[in-house]
Design a protein around this motif. Structure first.
Motif, PDB file in Angstrom:
ATOM      1  N   ILE A 185       6.211   1.419  49.288  1.00 20.85           N
ATOM      2  CA  ILE A 185       6.179   2.567  48.374  1.00 20.85           C
ATOM      3  C   ILE A 185       7.424   3.438  48.537  1.00 20.85           C
ATOM      4  N   PHE A 186       7.788   3.786  49.800  1.00 23.63           N
ATOM      5  CA  PHE A 186       8.927   4.714  49.905  1.00 23.63           C
ATOM      6  C   PHE A 186      10.269   4.050  49.585  1.00 23.63           C
ATOM      7  N   VAL A 187      10.410   2.769  49.864  1.00 23.95           N
ATOM      8  CA  VAL A 187      11.644   2.094  49.444  1.00 23.95           C
ATOM      9  C   VAL A 187      11.670   2.034  47.908  1.00 23.95           C
ATOM     10  N   GLY A 188      10.498   1.794  47.313  1.00 28.09           N
ATOM     11  CA  GLY A 188      10.400   1.728  45.855  1.00 28.09           C
ATOM     12  C   GLY A 188      10.740   3.049  45.181  1.00 28.09           C
ATOM     13  N   THR A 189      10.114   4.154  45.634  1.00 30.47           N
ATOM     14  CA  THR A 189      10.402   5.441  44.974  1.00 30.47           C
ATOM     15  C   THR A 189      11.834   5.887  45.267  1.00 30.47           C
ATOM     16  N   ALA A 190      12.372   5.529  46.452  1.00 30.59           N
ATOM     17  CA  ALA A 190      13.764   5.889  46.754  1.00 30.59           C
ATOM     18  C   ALA A 190      14.709   5.142  45.819  1.00 30.59           C
ATOM     19  N   MET A 191      14.421   3.852  45.570  1.00 29.78           N
ATOM     20  CA  MET A 191      15.282   3.066  44.665  1.00 29.78           C
ATOM     21  C   MET A 191      15.203   3.608  43.237  1.00 29.78           C
ATOM     22  N   ILE A 192      14.001   3.990  42.823  1.00 26.60           N
ATOM     23  CA  ILE A 192      13.848   4.557  41.466  1.00 26.60           C
ATOM     24  C   ILE A 192      14.624   5.871  41.366  1.00 26.60           C
ATOM     25  N   THR A 193      14.508   6.702  42.419  1.00 27.04           N
ATOM     26  CA  THR A 193      15.208   7.993  42.428  1.00 27.04           C
ATOM     27  C   THR A 193      16.717   7.799  42.319  1.00 27.04           C
ATOM     28  N   VAL A 194      17.258   6.874  43.126  1.00 32.44           N
ATOM     29  CA  VAL A 194      18.708   6.633  43.091  1.00 32.44           C
ATOM     30  C   VAL A 194      19.119   6.085  41.718  1.00 32.44           C
ATOM     31  N   ALA A 195      18.297   5.199  41.162  1.00 31.06           N
ATOM     32  CA  ALA A 195      18.624   4.636  39.841  1.00 31.06           C
ATOM     33  C   ALA A 195      18.684   5.746  38.795  1.00 31.06           C
ATOM     34  N   LEU A 196      17.712   6.660  38.851  1.00 32.68           N
ATOM     35  CA  LEU A 196      17.680   7.766  37.886  1.00 32.68           C
ATOM     36  C   LEU A 196      18.870   8.704  38.103  1.00 32.68           C
TER      37      LEU A 196
ATOM     38  N   LEU B 268      19.965   1.571  48.576  1.00 36.93           N
ATOM     39  CA  LEU B 268      18.905   2.010  47.650  1.00 36.93           C
ATOM     40  C   LEU B 268      19.322   1.854  46.188  1.00 36.93           C
ATOM     41  N   ASP B 269      20.633   1.794  45.926  1.00 34.76           N
ATOM     42  CA  ASP B 269      21.125   1.626  44.556  1.00 34.76           C
ATOM     43  C   ASP B 269      21.018   0.159  44.157  1.00 34.76           C
ATOM     44  N   ILE B 270      19.794  -0.243  43.859  1.00 34.02           N
ATOM     45  CA  ILE B 270      19.524  -1.656  43.581  1.00 34.02           C
ATOM     46  C   ILE B 270      20.222  -2.120  42.300  1.00 34.02           C
ATOM     47  N   LEU B 271      20.492  -1.173  41.389  1.00 35.18           N
ATOM     48  CA  LEU B 271      21.190  -1.554  40.153  1.00 35.18           C
ATOM     49  C   LEU B 271      22.645  -1.939  40.430  1.00 35.18           C
ATOM     50  N   GLY B 272      23.110  -1.604  41.658  1.00 33.61           N
ATOM     51  CA  GLY B 272      24.457  -2.014  42.061  1.00 33.61           C
ATOM     52  C   GLY B 272      24.610  -3.522  42.142  1.00 33.61           C
ATOM     53  N   VAL B 273      23.489  -4.249  42.122  1.00 32.22           N
ATOM     54  CA  VAL B 273      23.531  -5.712  42.115  1.00 32.22           C
ATOM     55  C   VAL B 273      24.341  -6.205  40.906  1.00 32.22           C
ATOM     56  N   ARG B 274      24.177  -5.499  39.788  1.00 30.26           N
ATOM     57  CA  ARG B 274      24.842  -5.907  38.543  1.00 30.26           C
ATOM     58  C   ARG B 274      26.357  -5.824  38.657  1.00 30.26           C
ATOM     59  N   THR B 275      26.832  -4.805  39.410  1.00 32.72           N
ATOM     60  CA  THR B 275      28.277  -4.583  39.483  1.00 32.72           C
ATOM     61  C   THR B 275      28.871  -5.096  40.795  1.00 32.72           C
ATOM     62  N   GLY B 276      28.018  -5.692  41.631  1.00 36.65           N
ATOM     63  CA  GLY B 276      28.514  -6.233  42.899  1.00 36.65           C
ATOM     64  C   GLY B 276      28.741  -5.179  43.960  1.00 36.65           C
ATOM     65  N   THR B 277      28.201  -3.958  43.762  1.00 36.76           N
ATOM     66  CA  THR B 277      28.408  -2.884  44.750  1.00 36.76           C
ATOM     67  C   THR B 277      27.193  -2.681  45.660  1.00 36.76           C
ATOM     68  N   TRP B 278      26.117  -3.450  45.427  1.00 34.14           N
ATOM     69  CA  TRP B 278      24.920  -3.286  46.256  1.00 34.14           C
ATOM     70  C   TRP B 278      25.232  -3.671  47.694  1.00 34.14           C
ATOM     71  N   ASP B 279      24.712  -2.876  48.650  1.00 32.05           N
ATOM     72  CA  ASP B 279      24.982  -3.104  50.077  1.00 32.05           C
ATOM     73  C   ASP B 279      23.677  -3.436  50.800  1.00 32.05           C
ATOM     74  N   PRO B 280      23.429  -4.712  51.097  1.00 30.93           N
ATOM     75  CA  PRO B 280      22.146  -5.092  51.716  1.00 30.93           C
ATOM     76  C   PRO B 280      22.047  -4.762  53.217  1.00 30.93           C
ATOM     77  N   SER B 281      23.025  -4.042  53.782  1.00 31.65           N
ATOM     78  CA  SER B 281      23.046  -3.816  55.232  1.00 31.65           C
ATOM     79  C   SER B 281      21.730  -3.262  55.775  1.00 31.65           C
ATOM     80  N   LEU B 282      21.108  -2.298  55.050  1.00 31.46           N
ATOM     81  CA  LEU B 282      19.869  -1.680  55.557  1.00 31.46           C
ATOM     82  C   LEU B 282      18.769  -2.722  55.757  1.00 31.46           C
ATOM     83  N   ALA B 283      18.743  -3.726  54.885  1.00 35.04           N
ATOM     84  CA  ALA B 283      17.736  -4.792  55.031  1.00 35.04           C
ATOM     85  C   ALA B 283      17.984  -5.585  56.317  1.00 35.04           C
TER      86      ALA B 283
END
Lengths: 141, 155
Positions: A123-134, B32-47
């Motif tokens: 949940i928190f990774v999900g809402t954080a990703m949504i927040t950053v996207a917005l 957290l910027d998962i949309l960065g996947v589209r532009t190649g800027t996503w950083d999977p380090s946290l995973a």
């Protein structure tokens, strides 16, 4: 993936895991930073000592790195004070209401195979990703 | 000895966050910027940080708990809650929004106090206020749980 740093991420992550195991082995506690910190403020708390010591150790790490000659630049924060304050309030309140944060649920809880912690983490990774996207792609973009 | 052990654990935890880059909000936001996947800027380090931490703690917890008790404490104090309830879901959702707004969770926020950066100090004060606001509300409820619940149910 120009910013991907898998080696330092793996070494740092292993150290985080090691610290969590050591705290369990030595103190019998999960290394949940929000729970440890909130316990310092707790009314009538009787076990502040180890909590304050843990947070002190956390803060001493970059101090030691600086003394050893490594550069520890101040983190880049949002320019808006409103965002900084709102972020802090949400992180503090949310972590307490949800019973944990990235460390307590994300590392220690998932390591214990707790479904509760796994749910919280998703949940928190999900809402954080949504927040950053917005913030970056809708409001900011 | 308990406090010294705890200090060392905090220090190692802090080194891990520092080495992995997780004390830097921009690095966390890069994941957290998962949309960065589209532009190649996503950083999977946290995973990778999470995976490495889980590999070590998953095995280490099993081994540590083979002892009858911790080295410097009378017993293992392990969270007992199992219910996936509304506070868990709502709290985690709010926590994630705050995390996404700034890129800081409690560990890196506190660790960054070492830099004496004004926005970090303000963030930490707000975070502490959020924690206290929750815990005071909890304490005021008619059927207040024993103090253990105040100190942290899961972590």
């Amino acid at each position: 993936m120009a910013n991907f740093t898998p080696l330092s991420a793996a070494i740092g992550g292993a150290l985080i895991g090691l610290a969590a195991v050591m705290l369990m082995l030595l103190a019998g506690r999960v290394a949940g930073i929000s729970g440890i910190t909130a316990g310092i403020f707790g009314i009538g708390a009787i076990d502040r000592g180890w909590r304050i010591a843990f947070v002190a150790g956390l803060i001493l790490a970059p101090v030691a790195a600086m003394l050893a000659g490594y550069q520890v630049p101040p983190p880049e924060m949002p320019a808006s004070w409103l965002l900084v304050i709102a972020g802090g309030l949400l992180v503090g309140f949310g972590a307490r209401l949800g019973g944990g944060c990235t460390s307590g649920h994300g590392v220690c809880g998932v390591a214990r195979l707790s479904k509760r912690s796994l749910t919280a983490t998703v949940i928190f990774v999900g809402t954080a990703m949504i927040t950053v996207a917005l913030m970056r792609h809708v409001i900011g973009g | 000895m308990l406090a010294l052990a705890s200090l060392v654990c905090g220090f190692i935890f802090g080194l891990g966050l520092l080495i992995s880059g997780m004390t830097r909000p921009t690095k966390v936001l890069g994941f957290l910027d998962i949309l960065g996947v589209r532009t190649g800027t996503w950083d999977p380090s946290l995973a990778v940080v999470m995976a490495a931490a889980l590999a070590v703690s998953g095995i280490g917890y099993v081994l540590a708990q083979r002892r009858p008790q911790p080295v410097f404490a009378p017993k293992f104090d392990i969270p007992t809650k199992t219910a996936i309830d509304t506070p868990l879901v709502a709290g985690s959702a709010l926590f994630g929004i705050g995390w996404g707004l700034v890129g800081l969770c409690p560990g890196p926020a506190l660790e960054n106090l070492a830099t004496l950066s004004p926005p970090i100090i303000v963030f930490c004060v707000a975070m502490a206020a959020g924690m206290i606001a929750h815990d005071m509300g909890y304490a005021k409820r008619p059927a207040a749980p024993p103090s253990g619940a105040l100190a942290g149910a899961d972590g």
